[in-house]
Design a protein around this motif. Sequence first.
Motif: not given
Length: 508
Positions: A305, A358, A445, A477-479, A481-484, A487
Motif C-alpha cells: 500500500v 513478517w 515492512s 506491508d499491509h499485513r 501496517i494498516d491504513g491508520e 497514515s
Amino acid sequence: MSRIKEFNLPDLGEGLTEGEILTWLVKVGDTIELNQPIVEVETAKAAVEIPAKWAGQVQAIFHPEGTTVEVGSPIIAIDTDPGAGPLEAPSTTATPTGDLPTPSAASLAAVEVAPAEGMVEPGLIGGPAPGGRTAVLVGYGPRTTTAKRRPRKALPPTPAPAPAPAPAPARAPALTSAAVDHGVVVGDKPAAIPMIPAPQVHDRRDEVSGGGLVLAKPPVRKLAKDLGVDLRALTGSGPLGSITREDVQQAASGATTAAEPVAVTSVATSAASFGADREQRIPVKGVRKLTAENMSRSAFTAPHVTEFLTVDVTRAMKALDRLRGRREWRDVRVSPLLLVAKAVLLAVQRHPMVNSTWAGDEIVVKEYVNLGIAAATERGLIVPNVKDAGRLSLRELADALNELVQTAKSGRTSPAAMSGGTLTITNVGVFGVDTGTPILPPGESAILAFGAVREMPWVHKGKVKARQVTTLGLSFDHRIIDGELGSKFLRDVGDFLTDPEAALLAWT
C-alpha cells in the motif's frame, strides 16, 4: 603434502553462490604474501577484494577476468614453497600408449587435489610438453567441476566421398574424470587423443566432417535441435565466429518460410532481421540480477500500500542553512536527506510496529533501526544501511550517511553493509521527480520515498506565497501496517519536516 595449493572462491555470506572475476591483482609468477589481495570479485551484492590464504608464488590462474565462478571452485594455484627447487610430476595410472610422446617431469607441475578427485593428468601446469604441445593452465585456462562437466558426445560424421579408408590409428586410453575436471579438452572423433591439447580461448567446439568447426554454446545447440536447424550450415555472427541464438532463429525463420510465396518470405526475413544491428544485449547478473529477484519476490509476496503526503519544508531548509553555518558543522556535508532520516528515526520511536518483519506465524518487531539508504550505482541499485541508526546523534548520523554514500559511489560497499536492513529511505528527489511508489526490500515492512524540494505556490498564514515543498511516498506491508498506522507514521514524518526544531522540542 604437495607444495601446490589451490585456493577456492570462498563463501562470501548471505547465501551467495557465485561471483564474477572483475580484476586479477596478481599474475602467474608473482610472489605473494599472506593476506595480500589477489583478486577483486563482484558478487550479487558488492565488489570485494579477496586476500591470499597462503604466501608463495602464483603458479596458475584458472579463470580469466569476466568469468562467473561458483563458490568453492578453485581460482588460483599457489606454490607455498617456491625455494624448494623444481616441481616434480605426480605419478599417474593412465599412461598414453602408442606413438604418443610422454612429457618429461621438468615440464610439469604437481597440483594438489582432494582424494575424491582421484589423480591429475600430467601437463596441467607448466611449460611446453614434448612434441610441440603446450600444457593447459599456463596463465589463464579453462576450469570446470567434475560433478557438472562430462565429455561431450561426438556428432555423427556427415558422409562425404573420400578415398579408400586408411587403417584406424591406435587409440589412446580414455582420459579420466580428473583430466576433464582440470580443463582438458576432449575431442569428439574416435581418433587417437593427444597427450594434452593447447588451451582454447573458447569452449564447446565440436569437430564435423571435412575438418570444419562449429562453435556454439549448449543453449544455442539445444535451440537449433528444437527448431531443426543444422548448425554446420550456418555462419556465426558472434565472437570468434560463434553461432548465436539470433543466427539460429534467423535460419529457422528462413527455413519455415521457404515453401511460402516469395513476397511472404521477403517480409518475414526482413522482419526477423530488422534492427538487429541496433540492439544491445546486457547480461543480467550481479547486483542487477539480485535486485530483480528481490523486487519480484517482494512485489508478489507482501501486499503493498502506498500513501502520499505533500509538505511545506521551508522551515526545514532554513534550519539546514543555520546548521551549516555553525562552526562544528562547517566540514560536514549537510543535505535534506539528513533531516528526513532523523524524522524517520523519531517517528519509529512513536510507532515501533513500522520497524518490523513478517515471519509467517509471527511479527518480529525490531528494537533497533538499521536504516537503509537506496543508492544508484554503476553496477545497479544497492541498499546499504546504517547500523543501529537510532542511537546516533545528529552529527554521527550525518557522518554515517556521508560515508555510506561515498562508499556506494566508489563501488566498495561490503556485503555486511547491505544485510540486516529494517527500514529504508529512497531519495528519488535527486533525480528531479516528485515521488514514487517504492517496492519494499525483502524482510522490511516500510520504505519512504523522498521527492524533490521545489519552490511552489502555497497557502501560508492565509496568503499564497512561494514556499519550499516536497512530496513523501510511504509504501508499507499491509499485513503488518494498516491504513491508520501508516497514515500516522507518515504524518509524523511530515510534521517533523514542516518544523524540525519544534518537533525536537515536543518529541524528545
